[in-house]
Design an enzyme around this catalytic site. Structure first.
Site, PDB file in Angstrom:
ATOM      1  N   SER A   1      -6.203   8.658   1.800  1.00 11.75           N
ATOM      2  CA  SER A   1      -5.942   8.604   3.148  1.00 11.75           C
ATOM      3  C   SER A   1      -6.382   9.222   4.414  1.00 11.75           C
ATOM      4  CB  SER A   1      -4.099   8.676   3.383  1.00 11.75           C
ATOM      5  OG  SER A   1      -3.067   8.267   2.310  1.00 11.75           O
TER       6      SER A   1
ATOM      7  N   TYR B   1       5.622   4.411   4.927  1.00  9.93           N
ATOM      8  CA  TYR B   1       4.294   4.282   4.830  1.00  9.93           C
ATOM      9  C   TYR B   1       3.940   3.510   2.984  1.00  9.93           C
ATOM     10  CZ  TYR B   1       0.187   7.231   4.278  1.00  9.93           C
ATOM     11  OH  TYR B   1      -1.389   7.970   3.998  1.00  9.93           O
TER      12      TYR B   1
ATOM     13  N   LYS C   1      -7.908   7.019   6.751  1.00 15.04           N
ATOM     14  CA  LYS C   1      -6.549   5.935   7.722  1.00 15.04           C
ATOM     15  C   LYS C   1      -6.487   6.489   9.253  1.00 15.04           C
ATOM     16  CE  LYS C   1      -2.720   5.016   4.675  1.00 15.04           C
ATOM     17  NZ  LYS C   1      -3.482   5.162   3.219  1.00 15.04           N
TER      18      LYS C   1
END
Length: 262
Positions: A97, A208, A100
């Site tokens: 992640s 999330y 991101k």
């Protein structure tokens, strides 16, 4: 193989990304041969070897550099324990992640350039988001029940994890949906994984999920690049994939090891 928990995923991903980051720095600064056997780094060697031997990680790459060049390089364990592939100094690790932040930055560059607006309907650039459906439950036979979403998904919903898209890792209902329909998990990197429904109405709350994966698709869509589909010259993005096969050949496997096995 142990069940993948959020803490484990983040821990393994952080360790891998740290190794990859150090590796990039060392390569850029390298001006002399690595000194593998210096007594200064025995503690690092011992710590990395312990992590591999006690099966905390399958393998790792550690590098260190100064402005004068690379001063340490250590390769430990296997890049793929299943095949026996050895670790290599240019191994590519999954950033998880942490991508991101990069994806969000690329999208905000497009906002800054006036190519998209935060309040735009995301379906303006990604038609597949024009008619999202919300998962409301399961019938007596365990089949998922869906209804059309009342709200549209905006670009800012994708950027702020308020789109209604979640992760099966931390959502019992989405995990159940994937099991009932045979839908692949987003971690498989298959486009079919995007066919998952919303868990709640866009804009209603935060959770999330795969919103940033959608943001990546939006940011690389030819509808927002330019009138001729070319990426703006001042963009920091690089077209993907350029060397996909070569990168895949260097990719270290992210595996959770069964500590109970011999």
């Amino acid at each position: 193989m142990n069940e993948m928990t959020r803490r484990t995923v983040l821990t393994r991903g952080t360790m891998a990304a740290a190794a990859a980051h150090l590796g990039a720095t060392a390569v850029q600064a390298a001006g002399e041969a690595p000194r593998h056997s210096s007594g200064k780094f025995k503690a690092i060697d011992a710590a990395m070897l312990k992590a591999v031997n006690d099966r905390s990680v399958a393998g790792a790459v550690a590098m260190a550099a100064t402005p004068k060049g690379m001063v340490y390089e250590g390769l430990f364990g296997k890049a793929n324990p299943q095949t026996g592939a050895t670790m290599r100094s240019d191994a590519v690790f999954w950033l998880l992640s942490m991508t991101k932040a990069i994806t969000a930055t690329a999208c905000m560059q497009l906002v800054e350039q006036g190519r998209i607006k935060l309040d735009d309907d995301a379906s303006k650039y990604l038609p597949q988001l024009a008619a999202p459906k919300v998962l409301v439950g399961f019938d007596a036979n365990g089949q998922p029940q869906l209804r059309p979403a009342k709200n549209t998904i905006k670009v800012h919903h994708l950027l702020t994890h308020t789109s209604g898209y979640t992760y099966a890792n931390w959502s019992d209902v989405i995990a159940r949906y994937e099991t009932a329909t045979g839908l692949p998990h987003i971690a498989t990197c298959q486009n079919a994984a995007f066919d998952v429904p919303l868990e709640f109405e866009p804009g209603e709350r935060w959770q999330y999920g795969i919103s940033m994966d959608w943001t990546g698709k939006l940011s690389t869509n030819s509808r927002v690049r330019s009138t001729n589909g070319a990426i703006p010259s001042k963009s920091t993005q690089s077209p993907w994939p350029l060397r996909r096969q070569r990168i895949l050949g260097r990719t270290a496997q992210l595996l959770l090891l069964d500590r109970s096995s011999s």
